[in-house]
Design an enzyme around this catalytic site. Structure first.
Site, PDB file in Angstrom:
ATOM      1  CG  HIS A  40      -0.294  -0.018   2.544  1.00  0.00           C
ATOM      2  ND1 HIS A  40      -0.753  -0.752   3.611  1.00  0.00           N
ATOM      3  CD2 HIS A  40       0.809   0.619   3.010  1.00  0.00           C
ATOM      4  CE1 HIS A  40       0.036  -0.559   4.661  1.00  0.00           C
ATOM      5  NE2 HIS A  40       0.995   0.275   4.310  1.00  0.00           N
ATOM      6  CG  HIS A  44       0.448   4.081   7.910  1.00  0.00           C
ATOM      7  ND1 HIS A  44      -0.578   3.379   7.343  1.00  0.00           N
ATOM      8  CD2 HIS A  44       1.581   3.425   7.564  1.00  0.00           C
ATOM      9  CE1 HIS A  44      -0.088   2.345   6.680  1.00  0.00           C
ATOM     10  NE2 HIS A  44       1.210   2.348   6.792  1.00  0.00           N
ATOM     11  CG  HIS A  63       8.212  -1.545   3.483  1.00  0.00           C
ATOM     12  ND1 HIS A  63       7.295  -2.522   3.782  1.00  0.00           N
ATOM     13  CD2 HIS A  63       7.585  -0.378   3.754  1.00  0.00           C
ATOM     14  CE1 HIS A  63       6.155  -1.968   4.189  1.00  0.00           C
ATOM     15  NE2 HIS A  63       6.312  -0.652   4.197  1.00  0.00           N
ATOM     16  CD  GLU A 116       2.908  -1.545   6.383  1.00  0.00           C
ATOM     17  OE1 GLU A 116       2.758  -0.373   6.750  1.00  0.00           O
ATOM     18  OE2 GLU A 116       3.126  -1.842   5.187  1.00  0.00           O
TER      19      GLU A 116
HETATM   20  C1  DHB Z   1       5.960   3.408   2.085  1.00  0.00           C
HETATM   21  C2  DHB Z   1       5.453   2.166   2.411  1.00  0.00           C
HETATM   22  C3  DHB Z   1       4.453   2.043   3.366  1.00  0.00           C
HETATM   23  O1  DHB Z   1       3.921   0.847   3.759  1.00  0.00           O
HETATM   24  C4  DHB Z   1       3.925   3.166   3.971  1.00  0.00           C
HETATM   25  O2  DHB Z   1       2.903   3.014   4.827  1.00  0.00           O
HETATM   26  C5  DHB Z   1       4.448   4.423   3.668  1.00  0.00           C
HETATM   27  C6  DHB Z   1       5.459   4.536   2.725  1.00  0.00           C
HETATM   28  C7  DHB Z   1       7.014   3.559   1.042  1.00  0.00           C
HETATM   29  O3  DHB Z   1       7.585   2.552   0.604  1.00  0.00           O
HETATM   30  O4  DHB Z   1       7.278   4.694   0.603  1.00  0.00           O
HETATM   31 FE    FE Z   2       2.498   1.124   5.474  1.00  0.00          FE
END
Ligand code: DHB
Ligand code: FE
Length: 277
Positions: A12, A59, A191, A238
């Site tokens: 997302h 978030h 990530h 996540e």
């Molecule tokens: C990014 C990924 C995320 O899951 C999020 O909530 C905010 C930013 C990103 O990769 O930029």
């Molecule tokens: Fe996120």
């Protein structure tokens, strides 16, 4: 009786919303990401799910760090997007399914989950983007948001998120509404947006995790939260939302389609569409 027809999952990353707004789907950077959605969209057009239960993490929009429920369930007639502004422009409200929300809430409390119930709830990119990606023409489903804290420690264990998903699935299966229901897991895959490991991606783990969603849906629940953060990054955790969504669509599934693309932003972008067998 309600029928659970399958589970969908997608990353997302907020920039996806910006790409949609600017019509960049065919741009070389974005094409390998958006092309992954074709077969899943065809399946949705064919199957026409009426309701989506969206397992996602807030978030800092509806819940900030001062008040962070472990699990929260929406029970509102509609959910408004009021995101941080660097993704998709503001969207019309998403329709709720309060009858189903309350059936889920009552069942979860009965099963001893101490959830927060939200009769008003703002939803961020983690909720809006999956709907926008899987229903690109609009006319999306009724929705029930199920919010899992993946943001501020202590986080619920993967095992607990599986149990939550399973209980949501029980509630839906027992619900008298004559609707087709699809589960959605939002977020991941590996990530890490900040700290010394910013930019961390773990492709072998992601691919194993995606396969496990098909044939071994509790595989990732063998790991502790700290082990999962080590393997997937501070935001890769996540994947708890994927685990819960899959547990909510129990039993054998077959894969409609999957896609995995590195990177979008600093993130490994995963997409999975599973049909209940
Ligand atoms: C990014 C990924 C995320 O899951 C999020 O909530 C905010 C930013 C990103 O990769 O930029
Ligand atoms: Fe996120």
């Amino acid at each position: 009786m309600a029928r659970i027809i399958g589970a969908l999952a997608t990353s997302h990353i907020p920039a996806i919303g910006g790409a949609i707004a600017k019509g960049l789907e065919e741009d070389p950077y974005w094409k390998p990401f958006f092309d992954g959605f074709g077969p899943a969209r065809d399946w949705i057009r064919r199957e026409k799910p009426d309701v989506a239960i969206v397992f996602y993490n807030d978030h800092g929009l509806n819940f900030f760090l001062d008040k962070m429920p472990t699990f929260a369930v929406g029970a509102a007639p509609e959910y408004r997007n009021d995101d941080e502004g660097w993704g998709i422009p503001t969207l019309p409200p998403f329709k709720g399914a309060p009858d189903l929300s309350w059936a889920i809430i009552n069942h979860l409390v009965d099963r001893e989950f101490d959830i927060v119930t939200c009769q008003e709830m703002l939803v961020d990119h983690a909720f809006t983007l999956p709907i926008k990606l899987f229903w690109p023409e609009g006319g999306g489903p009724l929705t029930v948001p199920v919010c899992i804290n993946t943001v501020q420690f202590p986080l619920p264990s993967a095992k607990r998120c599986v149990a939550l998903g399973r209980a949501v699935g029980e509630a839906v299966a027992a619900w008298a509404g004559d609707k087709k229901v699809v589960m959605i897991g939002s977020g991941g895959l590996s990530h890490q947006l900040d700290g010394q490991r910013a930019g961390f991606i773990n492709k072998p783990f992601d691919l194993k995790f995606m396969q496990s969603m098909i044939d071994e849906p509790e595989w990732a629940a063998q790991y502790s939260i700290h082990e999962l953060v080590e393997k997937t990054g501070t935001q890769g955790i996540e994947l708890l939302n994927w685990l819960a969504a899959r547990a909510a669509a129990p039993g054998p599934v077959h894969k409609v389609h999957s896609n995995y693309h590195i990177p979008i932003s600093n993130t490994a972008a995963g997409m999975l569409a599973l049909e209940a067998a």
